[in-house]
Write a protein that holds these residues in place. Structure first.
Motif, PDB file in Angstrom:
ATOM      1  N   ALA A  11      62.809  35.301  15.375  1.00 38.55           N
ATOM      2  CA  ALA A  11      62.615  36.154  14.200  1.00 38.55           C
ATOM      3  C   ALA A  11      61.348  36.989  14.304  1.00 38.55           C
ATOM      4  CB  ALA A  11      62.585  35.289  12.933  1.00 38.55           C
ATOM      5  N   ASN A  12      60.271  36.432  14.858  1.00 37.01           N
ATOM      6  CA  ASN A  12      58.988  37.137  14.958  1.00 37.01           C
ATOM      7  C   ASN A  12      58.518  37.078  16.406  1.00 37.01           C
ATOM      8  OD1 ASN A  12      56.526  38.307  14.666  1.00 37.01           O
ATOM      9  ND2 ASN A  12      55.838  36.986  12.979  1.00 37.01           N
ATOM     10  N   PRO A  13      58.900  38.056  17.223  1.00 34.35           N
ATOM     11  CA  PRO A  13      58.597  38.019  18.660  1.00 34.35           C
ATOM     12  C   PRO A  13      57.118  37.892  18.969  1.00 34.35           C
ATOM     13  CG  PRO A  13      60.206  39.733  18.177  1.00 34.35           C
ATOM     14  CD  PRO A  13      59.694  39.252  16.860  1.00 34.35           C
ATOM     15  N   ASP A  14      56.248  38.486  18.155  1.00 31.98           N
ATOM     16  CA  ASP A  14      54.823  38.447  18.457  1.00 31.98           C
ATOM     17  C   ASP A  14      54.293  37.014  18.465  1.00 31.98           C
ATOM     18  OD1 ASP A  14      54.729  41.161  18.721  1.00 31.98           O
ATOM     19  OD2 ASP A  14      54.105  41.528  16.652  1.00 31.98           O
ATOM     20  N   GLU A  15      54.933  36.104  17.718  1.00 29.69           N
ATOM     21  CA  GLU A  15      54.497  34.712  17.652  1.00 29.69           C
ATOM     22  C   GLU A  15      54.730  33.972  18.964  1.00 29.69           C
ATOM     23  OE1 GLU A  15      53.010  32.897  15.255  1.00 29.69           O
ATOM     24  OE2 GLU A  15      52.762  34.667  13.988  1.00 29.69           O
ATOM     25  N   VAL A  16      55.708  34.434  19.748  1.00 31.53           N
ATOM     26  CA  VAL A  16      56.104  33.668  20.940  1.00 31.53           C
ATOM     27  C   VAL A  16      55.884  34.428  22.239  1.00 31.53           C
ATOM     28  CG1 VAL A  16      57.828  32.397  19.603  1.00 31.53           C
ATOM     29  CG2 VAL A  16      58.508  34.460  20.828  1.00 31.53           C
ATOM     30  N   GLU A  20      53.301  35.113  24.080  1.00 33.26           N
ATOM     31  CA  GLU A  20      52.465  34.435  25.067  1.00 33.26           C
ATOM     32  C   GLU A  20      53.203  33.254  25.705  1.00 33.26           C
ATOM     33  OE1 GLU A  20      48.103  32.226  25.314  1.00 33.26           O
ATOM     34  OE2 GLU A  20      48.571  33.540  23.620  1.00 33.26           O
ATOM     35  N   ALA A  21      53.947  32.490  24.879  1.00 34.00           N
ATOM     36  CA  ALA A  21      54.697  31.354  25.409  1.00 34.00           C
ATOM     37  C   ALA A  21      55.819  31.820  26.323  1.00 34.00           C
ATOM     38  CB  ALA A  21      55.264  30.529  24.258  1.00 34.00           C
ATOM     39  N   VAL A  45      59.359  27.289  21.778  1.00 40.21           N
ATOM     40  CA  VAL A  45      59.652  27.786  23.130  1.00 40.21           C
ATOM     41  C   VAL A  45      59.416  26.680  24.151  1.00 40.21           C
ATOM     42  CG1 VAL A  45      58.965  29.412  24.929  1.00 40.21           C
ATOM     43  CG2 VAL A  45      59.206  30.187  22.556  1.00 40.21           C
ATOM     44  N   GLU A  46      58.284  26.003  24.042  1.00 35.21           N
ATOM     45  CA  GLU A  46      57.981  24.950  25.010  1.00 35.21           C
ATOM     46  C   GLU A  46      58.965  23.788  24.877  1.00 35.21           C
ATOM     47  OE1 GLU A  46      53.893  23.866  24.771  1.00 35.21           O
ATOM     48  OE2 GLU A  46      53.261  25.661  25.857  1.00 35.21           O
ATOM     49  N   ARG A  47      59.367  23.495  23.653  1.00 34.06           N
ATOM     50  CA  ARG A  47      60.347  22.437  23.447  1.00 34.06           C
ATOM     51  C   ARG A  47      61.666  22.775  24.138  1.00 34.06           C
ATOM     52  NH1 ARG A  47      63.854  21.600  18.791  1.00 34.06           N
ATOM     53  NH2 ARG A  47      62.767  23.290  17.748  1.00 34.06           N
ATOM     54  N   GLY A  48      62.118  24.006  23.976  1.00 36.47           N
ATOM     55  CA  GLY A  48      63.369  24.409  24.614  1.00 36.47           C
ATOM     56  C   GLY A  48      63.269  24.416  26.124  1.00 36.47           C
ATOM     57  N   VAL A  49      62.139  24.899  26.634  1.00 34.17           N
ATOM     58  CA  VAL A  49      61.945  24.926  28.092  1.00 34.17           C
ATOM     59  C   VAL A  49      61.978  23.505  28.642  1.00 34.17           C
ATOM     60  CG1 VAL A  49      60.264  25.412  29.914  1.00 34.17           C
ATOM     61  CG2 VAL A  49      60.717  27.120  28.127  1.00 34.17           C
TER      62      VAL A  49
END
Length: 892
Positions: free
Chosen positions: A129-134, A136-137, A167-171
């Protein structure tokens, strides 16, 4: 630029006259592509003065505008004043961010946004929903997202990533082999890490994480949610991480002293998280449970837990279910103590009840069943410590049928489950079980059989010697004329099932099974078998007759002068009284087509069905040790047969009985437990391991020494002037060959007590109709407040699961007001049969999960559902008041 084109072709919102899209490209990666569009348009037909005319699928003109420093005022003027009819595609060399001081801030606020850089496109593809939040990850894991398959799996694991942690959880979930949302929980990631270490070692985990730069993410993840900051990609990582998770979980279930010396593996404040990891792992499936078992065994060996737990009191281990060796320690302690005569029966029953439903119970469930059976025998011994001292035959008989037969049942159950234990095998418990079984064998054979039957013989010996039976106990030869009418009533069809060697205590289990039938009525009685208690005497005694006569050579017993050895001969006997009666083997009856079976029942007032499972097994030397298994099969057969009859003819009545019972002891009989031999008459009329019949002229051939071990029985009951003898207690008559552990023919309660079980159904609405109901559970106590994320509640099963109250299984879980789970799911079995309410109390533990951002105070609901169909049986509201909740932003 299909995504841009699709955006422009979307229907306008209500009231809107055009669409404005701001294309953010902070790195200028797509400036040439914008310039190409501004020259050729989306369809390649060209652009005039920066405007692509409306044509084909485009309902409005599209103006291409590039916002550059120094021209922002003119750009704003074009959008706001000069062209208010065209759709606008505004290209900016900047990312979405702070709007303070931005000339185009108002445009940014009402416009649609599109970012075409790689990370923005990736974020859009992932549904962020908010690309700027993720950003860096996503940038940190570019190599991971380079494959479409991994991107697809990521979306399946985390459908709506919103933060860098997501993101890290999904990775991590995909890296560790996951592909569903369930694989992206704390439990699944912890489990996946341990399984990679288990199967591939630290080097394998290092290579796997190194592919996608995920090592630091995993380390941070485990530290944050499980409190683990040890090695992951070094030698010993599996032992270190597994010890941390398992011992931290265990620390919430035992006192600190129990884990003294292992404190380095424990971070107590993460115990709720570690407990939940293990519970979800245990419930994930059989293969996953096998992996957990291997990990637990590894930690047990690494930390020396078997010897540690074996030295602890059973009460201290109470509900610790993290390690399989706990059950082994409990069983070893209790079985060993009981093998040496310790009074731990009540403690054993408490342990059996408390451990049911815990994680590793099924691995040793047969040993717990064994412990429960031996505890039943021990409690019977305590209840009858003064011995058996009744003086009248009727008193002894009633004591046996109402109480003493429970010892036979416990012994049978003990032998059946012990055989299962031998097949299952558990080295840690095997020797203790063997010793306990040996103790139970001595108790049954040398105390119970000996003393109870000594009481029986002392009460009956004068009557046996005088007339061959006792006066005030129903007799088998009166079955047809006196006993059967009490059970058949006015039914037009009555079916008598005669099961060879069906012992009274086995028939009690049959009655219990039939009592569970909806609308079923069960009546249980007993009668004394004819001596000798063998098939040749018992079968004719059950037929209509006026006299029974033992032939002079002992080869058969004639009923009114007619032979009764075969099914056809018995049918002739019955039909001499009831011409429509039938007699056939049970297996032949069941093999008939349904129409023929129903016609047979409806056309006959009386049907005799002959069943032979127990005696056929026990009489064979090759199978006599399986006789108790045959009893279990017989119970199933006879319950099913009775149901079948009443299903075919609902108005029919069924009477189940037997020709005789039997004695069985698993231990081989010693010579000291045998009597006679060559000193007994060489040519008796009848001779078996539990009976001897001699002619009057041979009576003196039985010497005084043997007579002291034998009981005299008049044979006048069988129209003979011969004399019968039977060994006292469980003693056998010496005889070459054949079986020695399974015997019958004598005068023991187990051989003589023949069951009579009546069964019929009544229609719903009848005054005698009684419906079945499932055993229910409810919460004990008044407190409904949760102050800790790990806590227990006590449930009581309202009624014993006997008769019309059927066993049931329930699943309990705490939910929020919307029905979302807030705890693990506990399974509760409501199958306890004890009449003592205290024995039906069960403690159930839960781990409450508080999601991030939600309060740890408020209300939650304990929901109880039936496990078979998910139907909610009740709800209880609890006040949630956890002072320091372990929050989990990963949906844990």
């Amino acid at each position: 630029m299909d995504q841009l084109k699709a955006r422009l072709l979307e229907p306008l919102p209500a009231g809107a006259a055009r669409r404005v899209i701001v294309w953010h490209d902070s790195d200028g990666e797509f400036e040439d592509r914008f310039d190409e569009l501004a020259t050729e348009g989306f369809d390649g037909a060209g652009v005039q003065d920066g405007i692509m005319p409306a044509r084909e699928v485009f309902p409005r003109p599209v103006r291409f505008v590039k916002a550059e420093d120094g021209s922002l005022f003119s750009v704003k003027k074009i959008i706001a004043r000069d062209d208010v009819a065209s759709d606008i595609l505004l290209y900016r060399r900047c990312g979405r961010g702070c709007l303070e001081g931005d000339w185009l801030a108002d445009v940014e606020l009402y416009a649609d946004h599109f970012q075409a850089d790689y990370l923005s496109l990736l974020a859009d593809e992932l549904g962020v929903a908010n690309p700027d939040e993720v950003r860096e990850a996503l940038a940190a894991h570019k190599s991971f997202f380079s494959a479409k398959m991994r991107v697809r799996k990521f979306r399946e694991c985390v459908p709506a990533a919103a933060t860098a942690e997501d993101v890290e959880r999904g990775v991590l979930a995909v890296t560790l082999g996951g592909g569903t949302s369930e694989s992206a929980t704390v439990s699944a990631i912890a489990r996946g890490t341990l399984c990679v270490l288990l199967y591939e070692g630290a080097d394998g985990l290092s290579k796997l994480l190194g592919k996608y730069d995920a090592a630091s993410a995993l380390a941070s993840f485990l530290e944050r949610f499980l409190g683990y900051d040890g090695p992951l990609c070094e030698k010993g990582a599996l032992e270190s991480l597994a010890s941390h998770v398992l011992l931290t979980a265990a620390s919430s279930q035992v006192s600190p002293e129990a884990l003294k010396g292992l404190e380095g593996h424990v971070v107590a404040r993460f115990a709720p998280s570690c407990v939940a990891v293990l519970r979800e792992w245990a419930g994930a499936g059989e293969r996953e449970l096998d992996d957990l078992y291997d990990v637990c065994r590894l930690v047990e060996g690494e930390c020396g837990l078997p010897s540690r737990f074996s030295s602890m009191a059973v009460a201290e281990l109470g509900e610790l279910d993290v390690f399989p060796c706990v059950d082994e320690a409990i069983l070893g302690s209790l079985l060993s103590s009981m093998a040496h005569g310790s009074d731990r029966a009540s403690e054993a029953h408490a342990a059996c009840s408390r451990r049911r439903g815990l994680c590793w119970y099924d691995l040793t469930s047969c040993y717990y069943d064994l412990l429960g059976a031996i505890a039943d025998m021990a409690e019977f011994r305590q209840a009858h410590a003064g011995g058996f001292h009744l003086g009248r035959p009727r008193e002894v008989w009633e004591a046996y049928t109402s109480d003493w037969c429970a010892m036979d049942s416990a012994y049978r159950r003990m032998r059946v489950v012990y055989e299962a234990c031998l097949l299952e095998g558990n080295d840690a418990v095997e020797e203790a079980a063997r010793l306990a079984v040996s103790w139970a064998e001595d108790l049954y054979a040398n105390w119970f059989l000996s003393e109870s039957n000594a009481c029986w013989a002392a009460a009956c010996a004068p009557e046996w010697a005088d007339c061959g039976y006792v006066e005030d106990v129903p007799r088998q030869e009166g079955f047809y004329w006196h006993v059967l009418p009490e059970y058949a009533g006015s039914a037009k069809t009555c079916v008598v099932i005669v099961s060879d060697a069906l012992r009274y205590e086995v028939a009690v289990d049959i009655a219990s099974g039939l009592e569970r039938e909806r609308g079923g009525v069960v009546k249980v009685g007993s009668m004394q078998a004819v001596f000798p208690s063998v098939t040749e005497c018992g079968m004719p005694a059950l037929l209509p007759h006026n006299s029974l006569v033992l032939s002079s050579d002992g080869s058969e017993v004639l009923a009114d002068g007619m032979p009764t050895g075969s099914t056809q001969q018995r049918e002739s006997m019955i039909r001499s009284v009831l011409p429509s009666a039938r007699a056939l083997r049970a297996e032949d009856f069941l093999s008939l087509p349904a129409t023929e079976r129903k016609a047979l029942l409806k056309g006959s007032e009386l049907v005799y069905l002959y069943h032979n499972k127990i005696d056929a097994t026990g009489e064979s030397l090759a199978t006599e040790s399986d006789v108790f298994d045959a009893c279990s099969d017989a119970i199933e057969d006879l319950v099913g047969l009775a149901r079948r009859v009443c299903a075919d003819v609902p108005s029919a009545r069924v009477v189940i009985t037997a020709d005789h019972g039997f004695l069985y002891t698993a231990r081989e009989i010693q010579e000291s437990q045998k009597v006679g031999g060559d000193d007994l008459p060489a040519s008796p009329i009848l001779r078996g391991k539990r009976h001897l019949v001699v002619s009057g002229s041979d009576e003196g051939c039985v010497d005084d020494e043997d007579r002291s071990l034998l009981i005299s029985v008049s044979m006048g009951r069988l129209g003979s002037d011969a004399l019968g003898f039977s060994p006292r207690g469980a003693v056998r008559i010496k005889s070459p060959g054949g079986t020695s552990r399974y015997v019958h023919g004598g005068l023991s309660l187990q051989e003589l007590c023949v069951p009579v079980v009546g069964f019929w159904r009544v229609r719903a609405g009848s005054k005698d109709f009684e419906d079945t109901a499932l055993a229910s559970v409810r919460v004990l106590g008044e407190g409904r407040r949760i102050t800790n994320s790990l806590f227990s509640i006590e449930l009581i099963q309202d009624e014993p699961a006997v008769g019309k109250v059927l066993p049931a299984e329930y699943e309990l879980c705490f939910t929020d007001s919307s029905g979302n789970p807030m705890s693990d799911v506990a399974t509760v079995r409501a199958d306890l049969a004890s009449a003592n309410p205290q024995d039906r109390v069960t403690k159930v533990r839960f781990a409450i999960r508080v999601a991030a951002g939600l309060p740890s105070k408020g209300t939650c609901i304990l929901v109880c559902r039936r496990r078979d169909n998910g139907a909610v049986t009740w709800r209880e509201e609890y006040k949630l008041d956890i002072a320091f909740a372990a929050l989990d932003v990963f949906g844990f």
